[in-house]
Design a protein around this motif. Structure first.
Motif, mmCIF file in Angstrom:
data_model
loop_
_atom_site.group_PDB
_atom_site.id
_atom_site.type_symbol
_atom_site.label_atom_id
_atom_site.label_comp_id
_atom_site.label_asym_id
_atom_site.label_seq_id
_atom_site.Cartn_x
_atom_site.Cartn_y
_atom_site.Cartn_z
ATOM 1 N N GLN A 188 0.830 -1.206 0.000
ATOM 2 C CA GLN A 188 0.000 0.000 0.000
ATOM 3 C C GLN A 188 0.866 1.258 0.000
ATOM 4 O O GLN A 188 0.605 2.218 -0.728
ATOM 5 N N ALA A 189 1.907 1.286 0.809
ATOM 6 C CA ALA A 189 2.782 2.446 0.901
ATOM 7 C C ALA A 189 3.532 2.684 -0.406
ATOM 8 O O ALA A 189 3.663 3.832 -0.862
ATOM 9 N N ALA A 190 4.011 1.623 -1.040
ATOM 10 C CA ALA A 190 4.792 1.770 -2.273
ATOM 11 C C ALA A 190 3.943 2.318 -3.408
ATOM 12 O O ALA A 190 4.347 3.250 -4.115
ATOM 13 N N LEU A 191 2.748 1.776 -3.580
ATOM 14 C CA LEU A 191 1.880 2.263 -4.649
ATOM 15 C C LEU A 191 1.392 3.678 -4.350
ATOM 16 O O LEU A 191 1.266 4.514 -5.249
ATOM 17 N N GLY A 192 1.140 3.947 -3.067
ATOM 18 C CA GLY A 192 0.691 5.288 -2.684
ATOM 19 C C GLY A 192 1.740 6.345 -2.948
ATOM 20 O O GLY A 192 1.418 7.467 -3.368
ATOM 21 N N GLN A 193 2.996 6.009 -2.735
ATOM 22 C CA GLN A 193 4.073 6.970 -2.958
ATOM 23 C C GLN A 193 4.297 7.212 -4.447
ATOM 24 O O GLN A 193 4.582 8.333 -4.871
ATOM 25 N N THR A 194 4.153 6.172 -5.264
ATOM 26 C CA THR A 194 4.410 6.287 -6.695
ATOM 27 C C THR A 194 3.215 6.844 -7.456
ATOM 28 O O THR A 194 3.385 7.650 -8.373
ATOM 29 N N TYR A 195 2.006 6.430 -7.061
ATOM 30 C CA TYR A 195 0.811 6.832 -7.796
ATOM 31 C C TYR A 195 -0.125 7.686 -6.919
ATOM 32 O O TYR A 195 -0.081 8.907 -6.996
ATOM 33 N N TYR A 196 -0.964 7.037 -6.081
ATOM 34 C CA TYR A 196 -1.977 7.769 -5.316
ATOM 35 C C TYR A 196 -2.153 7.130 -3.933
ATOM 36 O O TYR A 196 -2.079 5.902 -3.807
ATOM 37 N N PRO A 197 -2.447 7.929 -2.921
ATOM 38 C CA PRO A 197 -2.839 7.349 -1.629
ATOM 39 C C PRO A 197 -4.105 6.509 -1.808
ATOM 40 O O PRO A 197 -4.985 6.871 -2.591
ATOM 41 N N HIS A 198 -4.206 5.402 -1.091
ATOM 42 C CA HIS A 198 -5.358 4.520 -1.252
ATOM 43 C C HIS A 198 -5.428 3.549 -0.083
ATOM 44 O O HIS A 198 -4.510 3.461 0.724
ATOM 45 N N ARG A 199 -6.527 2.812 -0.053
ATOM 46 C CA ARG A 199 -6.683 1.716 0.911
ATOM 47 C C ARG A 199 -6.593 0.403 0.141
ATOM 48 O O ARG A 199 -7.297 0.210 -0.857
ATOM 49 N N LEU A 200 -5.731 -0.496 0.598
ATOM 50 C CA LEU A 200 -5.533 -1.787 -0.042
ATOM 51 C C LEU A 200 -5.984 -2.894 0.900
ATOM 52 O O LEU A 200 -5.575 -2.929 2.065
ATOM 53 N N ASP A 201 -6.836 -3.801 0.396
ATOM 54 C CA ASP A 201 -7.298 -4.943 1.188
ATOM 55 C C ASP A 201 -7.113 -6.224 0.392
ATOM 56 O O ASP A 201 -7.383 -6.258 -0.826
ATOM 57 N N GLN A 202 -6.673 -7.276 1.075
ATOM 58 C CA GLN A 202 -6.590 -8.581 0.433
ATOM 59 C C GLN A 202 -7.903 -9.308 0.659
ATOM 60 O O GLN A 202 -8.397 -9.411 1.787
#
Length: 321
Positions: free
Chosen positions: A16-30
């Motif tokens: 979640q942190a990696a994608l948020g830093q590169t693209y957009y803040p978000h909530r990730l759930d499995q």
């Protein structure tokens, strides 16, 4: 210089942190525990565009809210993705790309475990500036793209070929494609191609026949600005040069160009400054020198106008070269 970033993790919070830093803040759930998450992300930043390839190896959901400052295109390479954008629900597979808008809530309700995607983030100001340049006049924004881009159509397939050109070296640390001297032109082509291939409210104007030729006086004024954009042109000076009144020149630009002579000159100077910054050497050249060279006397205003058009500050462009 390493240009492609690579990241892998089995932890949900790190993904979640990696994608948020590169693209957009978000909530990730499995959504399931079998198989375990094995997130893989490779990205490259090309000025106003971020390009990447992403997979999770597990079934997940992502809630982005509104993207605000970007348009985003997701291109499935395998698997499927179910999305909710505004009030619309869609399922995307490798022949259908999804376009997310800056002003609508975006949620991926299910990303399949075998899903792999290219993700292309377009800086909002840059894409909208390119649209204005193509139309030759101001346009209503944000651009309301249809959420589905058919990649099997003639236009969609042509645009996808451009994407594949830019993604060809995502597995390399270094690539000639990602050098700023080349990538700027490719980014422009990819942006223009999206505006021509995807459905939106301005597309008919882009693909319609060109307008009637501009009157000679307008062409003479434009030619004068192109020959010496660094000169302190005024509307009165241009009008006297081409032998018409100030009002006639302003009306002619509004009708045949879509913007005022002052705006046209500013955009032309920005283009020249942008090219100089791309080719400059940060060890010997300064942003102020480039700005003054092309007639900008207020550095703060120059920097603001430059960022709106190119999605980054002049100093960032200079530092990348």
């Amino acid at each position: 210089m390493r240009r492609v970033s690579a990241f892998e993790t089995c932890r949900l919070d790190e993904a979640q942190a990696a994608l948020g830093q590169t693209y957009y803040p978000h909530r990730l759930d499995q959504l399931t525990t079998d198989p375990d998450l094995t997130m893989s992300l490779r990205t490259v930043r090309l000025g106003p565009l971020t390009l990447g390839r992403l997979s999770y190896g597990a079934e997940v959901s992502l809630d982005f809210g509104e993207l605000e400052n970007a348009y985003h295109v997701s291109i499935p390479l395998s698997g499927s993705v179910e999305t909710q954008t505004g009030r619309q629900t869609n399922i995307f597979t490798p022949e259908r790309a999804c376009i997310y808008l800056p002003h609508q809530p975006t949620r991926i309700t299910r990303w399949s475990a075998d899903g792999v995607q290219y993700g292309i983030k377009f800086d909002r100001d840059y894409l909208e500036a390119e649209l204005r340049a193509l139309l030759g006049r101001p346009a209503r924004t944000p651009v309301t793209f249809d959420p589905v881009l058919d990649l099997s159509s003639r236009e969609g397939a042509s645009w996808l070929a451009l994407v594949r050109t830019l993604t060809a070296d995502l597995d390399e640390d270094h690539s000639l494609l990602y050098n700023p001297l080349m990538s700027g032109q490719l980014v422009n082509a990819l942006t223009t191609g999206l505006l021509l291939a995807a459905k939106h409210e301005h597309r008919d104007l882009l693909v319609s026949p060109a307008p009637a030729a501009r009157p000679r006086t307008i062409k003479l004024a434009i030619d004068a600005m192109h020959a010496h954009p660094e000169e302190a042109w005024t509307v009165r000076g241009l009008a006297e040069l081409v032998g018409v009144s100030v009002r006639t020149l302003q009306d002619g630009f509004a009708r045949y160009v879509g913007i005022s002579p002052v705006t046209y000159l500013r955009d032309l100077r920005l283009e020249r400054a942008h090219q100089d910054l791309i080719q400059a050497d940060a060890r010997h050249d300064a942003v102020a020198d480039v700005a003054y060279r092309w007639g900008f006397r207020h550095l703060g205003r120059f920097a603001a106008d430059y960022r709106r058009r190119y999605g980054q500050s002049p100093s960032q462009t200079l530092a990348t070269t």
